[in-house]
Design a protein around this motif. Structure first.
Motif, PDB file in Angstrom:
ATOM      1  N   LEU A  94      17.033 -24.990  63.168  1.00 42.44           N
ATOM      2  CA  LEU A  94      18.272 -24.927  62.392  1.00 42.44           C
ATOM      3  C   LEU A  94      19.480 -25.023  63.319  1.00 42.44           C
ATOM      4  CD1 LEU A  94      19.830 -24.470  59.757  1.00 42.44           C
ATOM      5  CD2 LEU A  94      19.584 -22.006  60.124  1.00 42.44           C
ATOM      6  N   ILE A  95      19.425 -24.320  64.455  1.00 39.83           N
ATOM      7  CA  ILE A  95      20.551 -24.349  65.392  1.00 39.83           C
ATOM      8  C   ILE A  95      20.758 -25.763  65.935  1.00 39.83           C
ATOM      9  CG2 ILE A  95      21.372 -23.542  67.635  1.00 39.83           C
ATOM     10  CD1 ILE A  95      20.041 -20.873  67.067  1.00 39.83           C
ATOM     11  N   CYS A  97      19.833 -28.518  64.568  1.00 39.04           N
ATOM     12  CA  CYS A  97      20.275 -29.352  63.456  1.00 39.04           C
ATOM     13  C   CYS A  97      21.780 -29.204  63.244  1.00 39.04           C
ATOM     14  CB  CYS A  97      19.515 -28.971  62.189  1.00 39.04           C
ATOM     15  SG  CYS A  97      19.849 -30.050  60.769  1.00 39.04           S
ATOM     16  N   MET A  98      22.272 -27.966  63.316  1.00 39.29           N
ATOM     17  CA  MET A  98      23.704 -27.732  63.137  1.00 39.29           C
ATOM     18  C   MET A  98      24.509 -28.294  64.309  1.00 39.29           C
ATOM     19  SD  MET A  98      24.120 -26.421  60.181  1.00 39.29           S
ATOM     20  CE  MET A  98      22.681 -27.348  59.611  1.00 39.29           C
ATOM     21  N   VAL A 160      30.058 -27.568  59.362  1.00 38.48           N
ATOM     22  CA  VAL A 160      28.901 -26.855  59.910  1.00 38.48           C
ATOM     23  C   VAL A 160      28.847 -25.423  59.372  1.00 38.48           C
ATOM     24  CG1 VAL A 160      27.919 -25.899  62.029  1.00 38.48           C
ATOM     25  CG2 VAL A 160      28.719 -28.253  61.984  1.00 38.48           C
ATOM     26  N   THR A 161      29.991 -24.761  59.305  1.00 39.07           N
ATOM     27  CA  THR A 161      30.024 -23.387  58.790  1.00 39.07           C
ATOM     28  C   THR A 161      29.551 -23.328  57.344  1.00 39.07           C
ATOM     29  OG1 THR A 161      31.868 -22.833  60.265  1.00 39.07           O
ATOM     30  CG2 THR A 161      31.502 -21.397  58.376  1.00 39.07           C
ATOM     31  N   THR A 163      27.692 -25.560  55.699  1.00 41.00           N
ATOM     32  CA  THR A 163      26.299 -25.993  55.558  1.00 41.00           C
ATOM     33  C   THR A 163      25.325 -24.954  56.096  1.00 41.00           C
ATOM     34  OG1 THR A 163      27.035 -28.295  55.808  1.00 41.00           O
ATOM     35  CG2 THR A 163      24.683 -27.860  56.053  1.00 41.00           C
ATOM     36  N   SER A 164      25.650 -24.337  57.220  1.00 40.13           N
ATOM     37  CA  SER A 164      24.728 -23.365  57.830  1.00 40.13           C
ATOM     38  C   SER A 164      24.566 -22.103  56.991  1.00 40.13           C
ATOM     39  CB  SER A 164      25.220 -22.991  59.232  1.00 40.13           C
ATOM     40  OG  SER A 164      26.475 -22.342  59.163  1.00 40.13           O
ATOM     41  N   ARG A 165      25.499 -21.821  56.094  1.00 39.92           N
ATOM     42  CA  ARG A 165      25.429 -20.628  55.246  1.00 39.92           C
ATOM     43  C   ARG A 165      24.555 -20.848  54.016  1.00 39.92           C
ATOM     44  NH1 ARG A 165      29.596 -16.849  56.066  1.00 39.92           N
ATOM     45  NH2 ARG A 165      29.708 -16.398  53.835  1.00 39.92           N
ATOM     46  N   CYS A 178      20.611 -34.959  60.966  1.00 48.43           N
ATOM     47  CA  CYS A 178      21.164 -33.854  60.176  1.00 48.43           C
ATOM     48  C   CYS A 178      22.556 -34.235  59.706  1.00 48.43           C
ATOM     49  CB  CYS A 178      21.215 -32.575  61.020  1.00 48.43           C
ATOM     50  SG  CYS A 178      19.596 -31.892  61.393  1.00 48.43           S
TER      51      CYS A 178
END
Length: 311
Positions: A94-95, A97-98, A160-161, A163-165, A178
């Motif tokens: 995930l990291i 990808c972000m 990114v903020t 999407t990552s949430r 990604c």
């Protein structure tokens, strides 16, 4: 491990461009060549502008940074895409990808702003030629480029903020990188707020850049129509043609990809579009800005002559 309806997973896998083994070999060969040409072309432009004193002007200062952005832009996507074509089941955390999403959105935004800045530069050169060097000072050029990078970073941080949430309950990304649209498809919850954020921040950045380009070129066209000399018109056309071609290619694909409601997404179709602006356009830009450019050709010739003398 499952929590409610959400599955916790170590990372994502890309479904990629195709599942056909023979097509993977063909695509790997093709995009290895594309990426190689992209690296050689953009590094060549950067080195040429750095070495040739005749290219130390605002126009080529912006082109220098455009080539740098294309170089980074392509490098954020191509190596992983090529690895997925020759290896099966590679996992991206995930990291990671972000991080890839951050660079993808960031450099895409920087390029959009830079293209608008370059359009403004062409407007000043055509419409106010006598004041060009007093308007396009080193300080102003540096501020415009800094604004492009800052704008790109801020937009990327927002994407990114948001999407990552999102809570993800699927981990196979129907894409080769990604990007926001395919990641939204993996969410267990509603993505309306993300789509609104994408339209507000990404849309405003792209639309502002497009309006800047249209305003600059609209003024240029009016100036050209008032010219009585066909030679002057041809000179203006030659000066602006390369940049306008790059603008059409880039903004056309960006607008098609992002400024649509999610219900109209066709991810298989969007793969081809994303591939075009992340791989093909960075390869084409060095050709677009050099083949018809006499300054670049002359600078290259002088450097080759100088190198031959030293040898």
């Amino acid at each position: 491990m499952e929590v409610g309806n959400q599955t916790l997973h170590i990372g994502f896998t890309f479904l990629g461009l195709t599942h056909e083994p023979h097509l993977k070999v063909l695509l790997f060969t093709l995009f290895t060549l594309v990426y190689t040409f992209t690296m050689v072309g953009n590094i060549g432009i950067i080195v040429l502008i750095w070495l040739a004193s005749r290219l130390h002007t605002p126009m080529y200062f912006f082109l220098y940074h455009l080539s740098f952005v294309d170089l980074c832009y392509s490098s954020a996507i191509a190596p992983r895409m090529l690895a997925d074509l020759v290896s099966k089941g590679l996992v991206i955390s995930l990291i990671s990808c972000m991080v890839q999403l951050f660079f993808l959105c960031g450099f895409a935004s920087v390029e959009a702003i830079l293209l608008a800045v370059m359009a403004y530069d062409r407007y000043v050169a055509v419409c106010q030629p006598l004041h060009y060097m007093t308007i396009m000072t080193e300080r102003l050029c540096a501020r415009l480029v800094a604004a492009a990078y800052i704008g790109g970073i801020l937009h990327s941080l927002v994407e990114v903020t948001c999407t990552s949430r999102l809570p993800f309950c699927r981990w196979e990304i129907n894409h080769f990188c990604c990007d926001v649209p395919p990641l939204l498809k993996l969410s267990c919850s509603g993505t309306l707020s993300n789509e609104i954020a994408m339209f507000i921040f990404g849309g405003s950045l792209v639309i502002t850049s497009v309006l800047g380009v249209l305003l600059s070129y609209g003024t240029i066209i009016l100036a050209v129509l008032r010219m009585h000399s066909s030679a002057a018109r041809l000179r203006v056309f030659s000066t602006c043609f390369s940049h306008f071609t790059g603008v059409l290619l880039y903004f056309g694909t960006i607008l098609f990809t992002y400024l649509r409601p999610s219900s109209s997404y066709s991810l298989d179709q969007d793969k081809a579009v994303t591939l075009f602006y992340t791989a093909v356009i960075p390869m084409l830009n060095p050709l677009i800005y050099s083949l018809r450019n006499q300054d670049v050709k002359e600078a290259l010739r002088q450097i080759m002559v100088r190198t031959a003398k030293h040898c």
